[in-house]
Design an enzyme around this catalytic site. Structure first.
Site, PDB file in Angstrom:
ATOM      1  N   ARG A 238      -5.668   5.005   4.217  1.00 39.80           N
ATOM      2  CA  ARG A 238      -5.261   5.115   2.816  1.00 39.80           C
ATOM      3  C   ARG A 238      -5.434   3.744   2.158  1.00 39.80           C
ATOM      4  O   ARG A 238      -5.094   2.716   2.753  1.00 39.80           O
ATOM      5  CB  ARG A 238      -3.799   5.559   2.690  1.00 39.80           C
ATOM      6  CG  ARG A 238      -3.558   7.036   2.984  1.00 39.80           C
ATOM      7  CD  ARG A 238      -4.196   7.952   1.930  1.00 39.80           C
ATOM      8  NE  ARG A 238      -3.945   9.365   2.190  1.00 39.80           N
ATOM      9  CZ  ARG A 238      -4.768  10.183   2.852  1.00 39.80           C
ATOM     10  NH1 ARG A 238      -5.903   9.722   3.353  1.00 39.80           N
ATOM     11  NH2 ARG A 238      -4.462  11.457   3.001  1.00 39.80           N
ATOM     12  N   GLU A 267      -7.726   5.181  -6.440  1.00 46.24           N
ATOM     13  CA  GLU A 267      -8.960   5.954  -6.253  1.00 46.24           C
ATOM     14  C   GLU A 267      -9.218   6.787  -7.488  1.00 46.24           C
ATOM     15  O   GLU A 267      -8.271   7.400  -7.988  1.00 46.24           O
ATOM     16  CB  GLU A 267      -8.835   6.883  -5.034  1.00 46.24           C
ATOM     17  CG  GLU A 267      -8.928   6.097  -3.758  1.00 46.24           C
ATOM     18  CD  GLU A 267      -8.932   6.951  -2.494  1.00 46.24           C
ATOM     19  OE1 GLU A 267      -9.079   8.184  -2.588  1.00 46.24           O
ATOM     20  OE2 GLU A 267      -8.803   6.369  -1.416  1.00 46.24           O
ATOM     21  N   HIS A 286     -14.131   7.944  -0.128  1.00 45.98           N
ATOM     22  CA  HIS A 286     -13.160   8.769   0.620  1.00 45.98           C
ATOM     23  C   HIS A 286     -13.838  10.028   1.212  1.00 45.98           C
ATOM     24  O   HIS A 286     -13.467  11.157   0.883  1.00 45.98           O
ATOM     25  CB  HIS A 286     -11.970   9.152  -0.290  1.00 45.98           C
ATOM     26  CG  HIS A 286     -10.726   9.453   0.485  1.00 45.98           C
ATOM     27  ND1 HIS A 286      -9.460   9.184   0.027  1.00 45.98           N
ATOM     28  CD2 HIS A 286     -10.548  10.022   1.716  1.00 45.98           C
ATOM     29  CE1 HIS A 286      -8.563   9.567   0.916  1.00 45.98           C
ATOM     30  NE2 HIS A 286      -9.203  10.074   1.957  1.00 45.98           N
TER      31      HIS A 286
END
Ligand code: GLV
Length: 325
Positions: A238, A267, A286
């Site tokens: 993360r 993000e 991601h």
């Protein structure tokens, strides 16, 4: 009797046919996630929610879901969901462990190799017509085989990294909230060390811990200062586990050699982030679990969790089993 209603916050790479036989399904079909206001509006009339890590499922939202019987997330991580709030409402929360372990470790390994051997930089160099001849010191990287790998978090994905590292004859160090079973350590050839020792001794540090208040900005200036100047950091866990400003300082000042990150804070990464100017950083959007087969399995697993919750059955993969008597 009216059918239960579910809201699915994005189109999924799996068939919804079996679900649609029992349930009224509404799928958010935009590319961007539904806004918080849309979620709040939908949740009031839904029996089930199938969500993604881009959806903020907080306490007010959960409390607004007065008919809600299940929350099923298509991801292994669930830091976007207030689990305590769901548990307080007796709502089971599902997630998708195991099926993405190998795909995520494969991609993490690809990033590690690419950063070690400057693959992305070399591709840019070649396309920019800079390749003039074979040079003894052109684009030198660091060896992976025989190096020391530090794994932060020896859960499913951390263990899969250790298995890959064995094939590269690496020394494997790890930290974890708790020390693992000696049999597992022996099987993986992994040595439990204090966090600072791992930072100091590792050529490669790879992060596989969940995001919690304790791991938020776990990597900041102090940690980068402990690392070797030749070290490489890889993060596919993360974004918020790494302080992005400290990462920029570490990479631009040569505190560490390189990094490869599949996750950022926030993000997506803002277009004006100084991180985007660095040659010694690889950034991907991601996608560590993004193999066709894995995403299909994750979607199917999330649908199965959702269906079980609607039927009042125990979720096959539940993060808050304390909701069950
Ligand atoms: C992806 O980041 C996941 O948690 O599955």
């Amino acid at each position: 009797m009216s059918q239960p209603k579910v809201f699915i916050t994005r189109r999924l790479p799996a068939s919804l046919e079996s679900l649609q036989q029992h349930v009224a399904v509404e799928v958010w079909s935009e590319r961007q996630p539904p806004s918080y206001e849309v979620l709040l509006d939908k949740i009031r009339e839904m029996d089930g929610l199938l969500c993604l890590l881009t959806d903020r499922i907080d306490r007010p939202l959960i409390e607004a879901g007065t008919q809600l019987k299940v929350i099923s997330q298509m991801a292994v991580g669930y830091d976007n969901i207030d689990i305590a709030a769901a548990t307080a409402q007796q709502i089971p929360v599902g997630h998708t462990p195991d099926v993405l372990t190998d795909a995520t470790a494969d991609f993490t390994w690809a990033l590690l190799m690419a950063a070690a051997r400057r693959v992305v930089e070399a591709d840019r160099f070649t396309r920019d017509q800079q390749w003039q001849t074979w040079e003894p010191d052109l684009l030198l990287g660091g060896d992976v085989a025989g190096a020391t790998l530090g794994i932060v978090g020896l859960g499913r994905i951390g263990q899969a990294m250790a298995r890959r590292a064995r094939g590269f004859d690496m020394r494997i160090l790890y930290t974890n909230a708790e020390r693992c079973d000696p049999t597992l350590e022996a099987m993986l050839n992994a040595e439990f060390v204090p966090f600072d020792e791992l930072l100091q001794a590792s050529d490669f540090v790879t992060i596989h811990t969940p995001l919690t208040p304790a791991t938020h900005h776990l990597f900041s200036d102090r940690e980068f200062q402990q690392m070797q100047r030749s070290a490489v950091l890889v993060n596919t866990a993360r974004g918020s586990i790494v302080d992005p400003e400290a990462l920029y300082r570490a990479l631009s000042e040569g505190q560490i050699a390189a990094a490869a990150i599949d996750v950022t804070e926030p993000e997506p990464i803002p277009a004006d982030s100084p991180l985007l100017t660095l040659d010694n950083l690889i950034i991907t959007p991601h996608i560590a679990s993004a193999s066709r087969q894995t995403r299909e399995k994750m979607a199917t697993m999330a649908i199965n969790n959702l269906m079980a919750g609607l039927q009042g059955k125990r979720l096959p993969h539940c993060v808050n089993p304390e909701v069950y008597p």
